[in-house]
Design a protein around this motif. Structure first.
Motif, short mmCIF file in Angstrom:
data_model
loop_
_atom_site.label_atom_id
_atom_site.label_comp_id
_atom_site.label_asym_id
_atom_site.label_seq_id
_atom_site.Cartn_x
_atom_site.Cartn_y
_atom_site.Cartn_z
N LEU A 70 0.83 -1.21 0.00
CA LEU A 70 0.00 0.00 0.00
C LEU A 70 0.87 1.26 0.00
CD1 LEU A 70 -2.85 -0.89 2.51
CD2 LEU A 70 -3.14 -0.27 0.11
N ALA A 71 1.95 1.25 0.76
CA ALA A 71 2.84 2.41 0.81
C ALA A 71 3.38 2.75 -0.59
CB ALA A 71 3.99 2.16 1.78
N LYS A 72 3.75 1.74 -1.34
CA LYS A 72 4.25 1.96 -2.71
C LYS A 72 3.15 2.52 -3.61
CE LYS A 72 7.74 -1.60 -2.34
NZ LYS A 72 8.10 -2.98 -2.63
N ARG A 73 1.95 1.99 -3.44
CA ARG A 73 0.82 2.47 -4.26
C ARG A 73 0.45 3.90 -3.90
NH1 ARG A 73 -3.70 -1.50 -3.46
NH2 ARG A 73 -4.76 -0.14 -4.91
N ILE A 74 0.51 4.23 -2.62
CA ILE A 74 0.23 5.60 -2.19
C ILE A 74 1.24 6.55 -2.80
CG2 ILE A 74 0.17 7.18 -0.21
CD1 ILE A 74 -0.81 4.67 1.45
N ALA A 75 2.53 6.19 -2.70
CA ALA A 75 3.59 7.05 -3.25
C ALA A 75 3.36 7.33 -4.73
CB ALA A 75 4.95 6.39 -3.03
N ALA A 76 2.94 6.32 -5.46
CA ALA A 76 2.70 6.49 -6.90
C ALA A 76 1.44 7.32 -7.19
CB ALA A 76 2.58 5.12 -7.57
N ALA A 77 0.49 7.32 -6.26
CA ALA A 77 -0.79 8.00 -6.49
C ALA A 77 -0.80 9.46 -6.06
CB ALA A 77 -1.91 7.26 -5.76
N VAL A 78 0.16 9.88 -5.24
CA VAL A 78 0.16 11.25 -4.72
C VAL A 78 0.57 12.23 -5.82
CG1 VAL A 78 1.25 12.85 -3.10
CG2 VAL A 78 0.61 10.56 -2.35
N PRO A 79 -0.27 13.22 -6.10
CA PRO A 79 0.10 14.24 -7.09
C PRO A 79 1.39 14.94 -6.67
CG PRO A 79 -2.23 14.42 -6.52
CD PRO A 79 -1.61 13.46 -5.54
N GLY A 80 2.35 15.01 -7.56
CA GLY A 80 3.62 15.64 -7.25
C GLY A 80 4.63 14.70 -6.60
N GLY A 81 4.20 13.49 -6.30
CA GLY A 81 5.10 12.49 -5.74
C GLY A 81 5.17 12.52 -4.23
N ALA A 82 5.58 11.39 -3.67
CA ALA A 82 5.69 11.29 -2.22
C ALA A 82 6.69 10.21 -1.85
CB ALA A 82 4.35 10.96 -1.60
N LYS A 83 7.29 10.39 -0.72
CA LYS A 83 8.09 9.35 -0.09
C LYS A 83 7.29 8.88 1.11
CE LYS A 83 12.58 10.89 -1.61
NZ LYS A 83 13.18 9.77 -2.28
N ILE A 84 7.17 7.56 1.24
CA ILE A 84 6.34 6.99 2.29
C ILE A 84 7.22 6.17 3.23
CG2 ILE A 84 4.32 5.57 2.83
CD1 ILE A 84 3.60 7.85 0.97
N GLN A 85 7.10 6.44 4.51
CA GLN A 85 7.74 5.60 5.52
C GLN A 85 6.65 4.66 6.03
OE1 GLN A 85 8.48 7.41 9.34
NE2 GLN A 85 10.22 6.06 9.72
N TYR A 86 6.90 3.36 5.94
CA TYR A 86 5.94 2.39 6.45
C TYR A 86 6.39 1.95 7.84
CZ TYR A 86 3.29 -1.75 7.38
OH TYR A 86 2.48 -2.67 8.00
N ARG A 87 5.49 2.08 8.81
CA ARG A 87 5.78 1.65 10.18
C ARG A 87 5.12 0.29 10.40
NH1 ARG A 87 5.47 7.14 13.71
NH2 ARG A 87 7.24 8.14 12.70
N SER A 88 5.94 -0.74 10.41
CA SER A 88 5.41 -2.09 10.56
C SER A 88 5.02 -2.36 12.01
CB SER A 88 6.45 -3.12 10.09
OG SER A 88 7.59 -3.06 10.91
N GLU A 89 4.19 -3.35 12.17
CA GLU A 89 3.77 -3.80 13.50
C GLU A 89 4.44 -5.13 13.78
OE1 GLU A 89 1.89 -2.22 15.70
OE2 GLU A 89 1.45 -0.54 14.36
N ARG A 90 4.77 -5.34 15.03
CA ARG A 90 5.33 -6.62 15.43
C ARG A 90 4.83 -6.94 16.84
NH1 ARG A 90 9.45 -2.90 16.29
NH2 ARG A 90 10.46 -3.07 18.30
N LEU A 91 4.91 -8.18 17.16
CA LEU A 91 4.46 -8.60 18.47
C LEU A 91 5.48 -8.20 19.51
CD1 LEU A 91 3.17 -12.17 17.62
CD2 LEU A 91 1.81 -10.12 18.06
N SER A 92 5.01 -7.78 20.65
CA SER A 92 5.89 -7.43 21.76
C SER A 92 6.12 -8.68 22.60
CB SER A 92 5.25 -6.37 22.63
OG SER A 92 5.11 -5.18 21.91
N SER A 93 7.30 -8.71 23.17
CA SER A 93 7.61 -9.84 24.03
C SER A 93 8.36 -9.34 25.25
CB SER A 93 8.48 -10.85 23.27
OG SER A 93 8.89 -11.87 24.13
N PHE A 94 8.03 -9.86 26.38
CA PHE A 94 8.71 -9.50 27.61
C PHE A 94 9.59 -10.64 28.10
CE2 PHE A 94 4.98 -6.73 27.58
CZ PHE A 94 5.59 -5.51 27.73
N ASP A 95 9.95 -11.54 27.20
CA ASP A 95 10.80 -12.69 27.56
C ASP A 95 12.18 -12.23 27.98
OD1 ASP A 95 8.69 -14.26 26.89
OD2 ASP A 95 9.46 -14.76 24.92
#
Length: 95
Positions: A70-95
């Protein structure tokens, strides 16, 4: 050139925002309605996976890949161009 961030908003519907800004209502740039619908649907699925916790590891992996796409598609769709930082999700662990 816009600098945008895409990441899960588990308590709302603002998964896309401008870098160095707080998420605001709506999209920070004009995007096709179909793409906006896909972003919001992805956010809902990701939020559910985040709240599910450790049972969702494979789901998070899949949704992170979808978010990167989606981040790549958003960057291509923004008029004038865009750079997108994608913030991934991950599971937290307290091990």
């Amino acid at each position: 050139m816009k600098y945008l961030v895409l990441g899960c908003d588990p308590v709302g519907d603002r998964p896309l925002w401008e870098e160095n800004e707080l998420p605001d209502a709506g999209m920070p740039v004009p995007l096709p309605a179909e793409l906006v619908a896909e972003i919001l649907a992805w956010n809902e699925k990701m939020a559910s996976a985040v709240w599910a916790g450790t049972e969702a590891a494979s789901v998070l992996t899949h949704l992170n890949a979808e978010g990167e796409s989606l981040a790549k598609r958003i960057a291509a769709a923004v008029p004038g161009g865009a750079k997108i930082q994608y913030r991934s999700e991950r599971l937290s662990s307290f091990d």
